[in-house]
Design an enzyme around this catalytic site. Structure first.
Site, PDB file in Angstrom:
ATOM      1  N   TYR A 206       0.858  -1.186   0.000  1.00 45.34           N
ATOM      2  CA  TYR A 206       0.000   0.000   0.000  1.00 45.34           C
ATOM      3  C   TYR A 206       0.892   1.232   0.000  1.00 45.34           C
ATOM      4  O   TYR A 206       1.501   1.571   1.011  1.00 45.34           O
ATOM      5  CB  TYR A 206      -0.907  -0.045   1.231  1.00 45.34           C
ATOM      6  CG  TYR A 206      -1.898   1.076   1.408  1.00 45.34           C
ATOM      7  CD1 TYR A 206      -2.167   2.014   0.406  1.00 45.34           C
ATOM      8  CD2 TYR A 206      -2.603   1.190   2.610  1.00 45.34           C
ATOM      9  CE1 TYR A 206      -3.093   3.018   0.599  1.00 45.34           C
ATOM     10  CE2 TYR A 206      -3.531   2.196   2.822  1.00 45.34           C
ATOM     11  CZ  TYR A 206      -3.776   3.108   1.814  1.00 45.34           C
ATOM     12  OH  TYR A 206      -4.696   4.117   2.016  1.00 45.34           O
TER      13      TYR A 206
ATOM     14  N   LYS B  79      -1.692  -1.474  -3.853  1.00 45.41           N
ATOM     15  CA  LYS B  79      -2.664  -0.389  -3.907  1.00 45.41           C
ATOM     16  C   LYS B  79      -1.884   0.884  -4.183  1.00 45.41           C
ATOM     17  O   LYS B  79      -1.109   1.349  -3.337  1.00 45.41           O
ATOM     18  CB  LYS B  79      -3.435  -0.282  -2.589  1.00 45.41           C
ATOM     19  CG  LYS B  79      -4.429   0.870  -2.550  1.00 45.41           C
ATOM     20  CD  LYS B  79      -5.133   0.946  -1.198  1.00 45.41           C
ATOM     21  CE  LYS B  79      -6.057   2.168  -1.123  1.00 45.41           C
ATOM     22  NZ  LYS B  79      -6.712   2.278   0.203  1.00 45.41           N
TER      23      LYS B  79
END
Length: 300
Positions: free
Chosen positions: A145, A173
């Site tokens: 992330y 992400k």
């Protein structure tokens, strides 16, 4: 169990993952019953998976015990085909390792591991951090992330490429706000890495350069529309995908009129979901912003 990284081309986690809010009672306790109802609603309305205890889930204000109990409640209530990914990141490597191990032992489908925040490690430190996490739960799929606007630290594509030596690092992400981040990741990491947009407003542009889906906030409200947009794009109906993208832009913008998840919690309240106020230090949406948000919701 991880068998083959080519699964990423038919993404293991699906296309639409909702970064779910954490409901609180009037007293500020986690409302586990409402979390169960909300997660099932999301799965029935476009979400392929649920991400718990991320930014939108207010992970900084949840204890590790609350996070574990929330996962157990939600995972136990959902159909097995709905992926449940748990935020296990920390700016302390040993804490992230422990949380990831616990997620694996508890039956999570994956873990979302954020770039360490505040202490701003160099790329070598990031590599060692994520390596330790990957080694701690070798059969648990991990989603890196990258959100430098919140962490103050950018995970570079070259470092991601090195981390892909670990068979359980399958996806990322991408929440830098830069469309070119997807292009850079694909150029260096190839198609084996599933890239998810971390921003609803950039989903369609990111799909056009190789992203596979989105970790979404707006899917709390418009999951079926997002599913149609992705399907339209994939099936060559780009004009329809663009029309949906343009229609939803005011909502995407409104959900970030102030710090996430303040607006989405207000939007859910306006839509009949009493998910409670954010925990301090976040504060409820002010009345002027709530009126703007209500107008946009009514126009959908």
């Amino acid at each position: 169990m991880i068998t083959d990284k080519t699964e990423c081309n038919n993404p293991l986690f699906g296309r639409i993952l909702t970064a779910m809010v954490t409901p609180f009672t009037e007293n500020g306790d986690v409302d586990y019953e409402l979390a169960i109802k909300l997660s099932n609603y999301l799965f029935e309305n476009g979400s392929d998976g649920i991400v718990l205890c991320g930014t939108t889930g207010e992970s900084p204000t949840l204890s590790w015990a609350e996070q574990h109990d929330l996962f157990i409640a939600v995972k136990g209530s959902l159909d097995a085909s709905c992926k449940v990914i748990v935020g296990t990141g920390s700016n302390c490597t040993s804490e992230a390792v422990e949380a990831t191990k616990k997620a694996y032992d508890s039956g999570a489908d994956g873990a979302l591991v954020v770039v360490p925040y505040y202490n701003k490690p160099p790329q070598e430190g990031l590599y060692k951090h994520f390596s330790s996490i990957a080694k701690s739960a070798k059969d648990l799929p991990l989603m890196l992330y990258n959100i430098p606007g919140r962490t103050g630290c950018n995970l570079l594509p070259d470092t991601v490429k090195k981390l892909m030596d670990f068979s359980n690092i399958l996806s990322i992400k991408a929440a830098s706000g830069r469309i070119e981040e997807v292009t850079e990741l694909r150029a260096i990491c190839g198609s084996e890495l599933s890239v998810y947009s971390g921003d609803d407003s950039l989903l369609l542009p990111m799909l056009s350069v190789g992203a596979v889906g989105v970790v979404s906030v707006a899917s709390h409200l418009v999951g079926l529309q997002l599913k149609e947009m992705i399907h339209s794009f994939q099936s060559g109906k780009v004009s329809n995908a663009l029309a949906i993208h343009e229609k939803l832009q005011p909502l995407f913008k409104a959900l970030f009129m102030t710090t996430n998840p303040i607006p989405i919690k207000a939007a859910l309240e306006l839509s009949g979901w009493d998910v409670g106020n954010p925990r301090s230090p976040l504060s409820p949406l002010n009345n002027d912003m709530k009126k703007q948000l209500s107008f946009i919701l009514n126009s959908l």
